[in-house]
Design an enzyme around this catalytic site. Structure first.
Site, mmCIF file in Angstrom:
data_model
loop_
_atom_site.group_PDB
_atom_site.id
_atom_site.type_symbol
_atom_site.label_atom_id
_atom_site.label_comp_id
_atom_site.label_asym_id
_atom_site.label_seq_id
_atom_site.Cartn_x
_atom_site.Cartn_y
_atom_site.Cartn_z
ATOM 1 N N ASN A 9 -34.683 47.947 -59.486
ATOM 2 C CA ASN A 9 -34.852 49.391 -59.341
ATOM 3 C C ASN A 9 -35.645 49.845 -60.562
ATOM 4 O OD1 ASN A 9 -34.693 52.134 -59.139
ATOM 5 N ND2 ASN A 9 -32.475 52.260 -59.505
ATOM 6 N N LYS A 11 -36.957 52.630 -61.178
ATOM 7 C CA LYS A 11 -36.788 54.043 -61.542
ATOM 8 C C LYS A 11 -38.162 54.669 -61.829
ATOM 9 C CE LYS A 11 -32.165 52.890 -62.948
ATOM 10 N NZ LYS A 11 -30.968 53.190 -63.734
ATOM 11 N N HIS A 94 -28.773 56.839 -54.914
ATOM 12 C CA HIS A 94 -28.545 56.350 -56.269
ATOM 13 C C HIS A 94 -27.830 57.424 -57.083
ATOM 14 C CE1 HIS A 94 -29.313 55.065 -60.366
ATOM 15 N NE2 HIS A 94 -29.438 53.849 -59.874
ATOM 16 N N GLU A 96 -28.256 58.531 -59.933
ATOM 17 C CA GLU A 96 -29.137 59.471 -60.632
ATOM 18 C C GLU A 96 -29.611 60.571 -59.679
ATOM 19 O OE1 GLU A 96 -31.764 56.502 -62.243
ATOM 20 O OE2 GLU A 96 -30.126 55.821 -63.525
ATOM 21 N N GLU A 166 -22.274 50.577 -57.629
ATOM 22 C CA GLU A 166 -22.732 50.822 -59.000
ATOM 23 C C GLU A 166 -21.799 51.804 -59.695
ATOM 24 O OE1 GLU A 166 -27.209 49.867 -59.405
ATOM 25 O OE2 GLU A 166 -27.028 51.954 -58.824
ATOM 26 N N GLY A 172 -27.153 51.704 -67.109
ATOM 27 C CA GLY A 172 -27.995 51.966 -68.269
ATOM 28 C C GLY A 172 -27.223 52.087 -69.573
ATOM 29 N N SER A 212 -26.111 47.611 -65.505
ATOM 30 C CA SER A 212 -26.318 46.730 -66.664
ATOM 31 C C SER A 212 -26.191 45.251 -66.323
ATOM 32 C CB SER A 212 -25.373 47.105 -67.812
ATOM 33 O OG SER A 212 -25.587 48.434 -68.220
HETATM 34 P P1 PGA Z 1 -29.247 49.335 -65.051
HETATM 35 O O1 PGA Z 1 -29.501 50.241 -63.744
HETATM 36 O O2 PGA Z 1 -29.345 47.919 -64.604
HETATM 37 O O3 PGA Z 1 -30.307 49.744 -66.009
HETATM 38 O O4 PGA Z 1 -27.858 49.689 -65.527
HETATM 39 C C1 PGA Z 1 -28.982 49.870 -62.514
HETATM 40 C C2 PGA Z 1 -29.274 50.939 -61.500
HETATM 41 O O5 PGA Z 1 -29.228 52.135 -61.864
HETATM 42 O O6 PGA Z 1 -29.564 50.652 -60.327
#
Ligand code: PGA
Length: 250
Positions: A9, A11, A94, A96, A166, A172, A212
């Site tokens: 992903n 982003k 997601h 976010e 998630e 993150g 992460s």
């Molecule tokens: P990350 O993000 O691996 O940077 O924690 C995962 C995601 O948001 O899909």
């Protein structure tokens, strides 16, 4: 029996030129992967990614999709548009998008139905935040998020979707759910699908862990019975790192 699926992903990162560069580097590094490999890129990079990945084992995905086929929805993109640009997968809901852009369980459901109707494979994100976990709501919440996202799909459609568990507190942040926590919650999601759509469907659905996930922790997570892959943010932005995650079993 379920083929693992590792999806990046990206982003809001990478221009078309940077996309081309990263994917050219990535292609040979993941050519022998046993897992399905997906890169979910910004919408403006989909056509470039599809062109660079043509003939390789890397599939291209989008990061969101609108639920209407066309019309006066300034700034939005339909499932048919994403598909025509070269996307095969699309991330939906997601955290976010839920946190910063007002995404709700209802719109996640509408987007999921639109994606499936167009032949895109949705990667539906569910997961609890820190307060919800501490209050003991994780299981109830992920069950609800999952079932409402799938509402209105036929069992034959549900078997092809991908779910990404998630935990919001792990995205993150460098914090990961323990292997056992992730496995347990994914098991809860699978049981909910089994109750509603039957065991056969539940056993076919691929459920990823995300938050992460990186070259260091991927092996432990993937060794868990219920975990069928990963949705990778930060560690998907560098070809060597992402390839180590993809090739976790080598
Ligand atoms: P990350 O993000 O691996 O940077 O924690 C995962 C995601 O948001 O899909």
């Amino acid at each position: 029996m379920r083929k693992p699926i590792i999806a990046g992903n990206w982003k809001m990162n990478k221009t078309p030129a940077e996309t081309e560069e990263l994917l050219k580097e990535l292609k040979p590094l993941v050519a022998e992967a046993n897992a399905t490999v997906v890169v979910c890129v910004p919408a403006v990079d989909i056509a470039t990614a599809a062109r660079v990945c043509r003939g390789s084992n890397i599939k291209v995905g989008a990061q969101n999709v609108h639920f209407k086929a066309s019309g006066a929805y300034t700034g939005e993109l339909s499932a048919e548009m994403l598909k025509a640009a070269g996307a095969k997968y699309v991330i939906i809901g997601h955290s976010e998008r839920r946190q910063y852009f007002g995404e709700t369980d209802e719109t996640v459901n509408l987007r999921t139905k639109a994606a499936v109707a167009a032949g895109l494979i949705p990667i539906i994100c569910v997961g609890e935040n820190k307060a919800q976990r501490e209050a003991g709501y994780t299981n109830a919440l992920v069950e609800y998020q999952t079932l409402i996202a799938l509402e209105g799909l036929e069992p034959t459609q549900v078997r092809h979707v991908v779910i990404a568990y998630e935990p919001v507190w792990a995205i993150g942040t460098g914090l990961t759910a323990t292997d056992e926590q992730a496995n347990e919650t994914i098991g809860v999601i699978r049981s909910a699908i089994a109750r509603k759509y039957g065991k056969g469907v539940a056993n076919a659905v691929r459920i990823q862990y995300g938050g992460s996930m990186n070259p260091k922790n991927v092996k432990g997570l993937m060794a868990q019975e219920e975990i069928d892959g990963g949705l990778i943010g930060g560690a998907s932005l560098k070809a060597p790192d992402f390839s180590l995650v993809v090739n976790y079993d080598k």
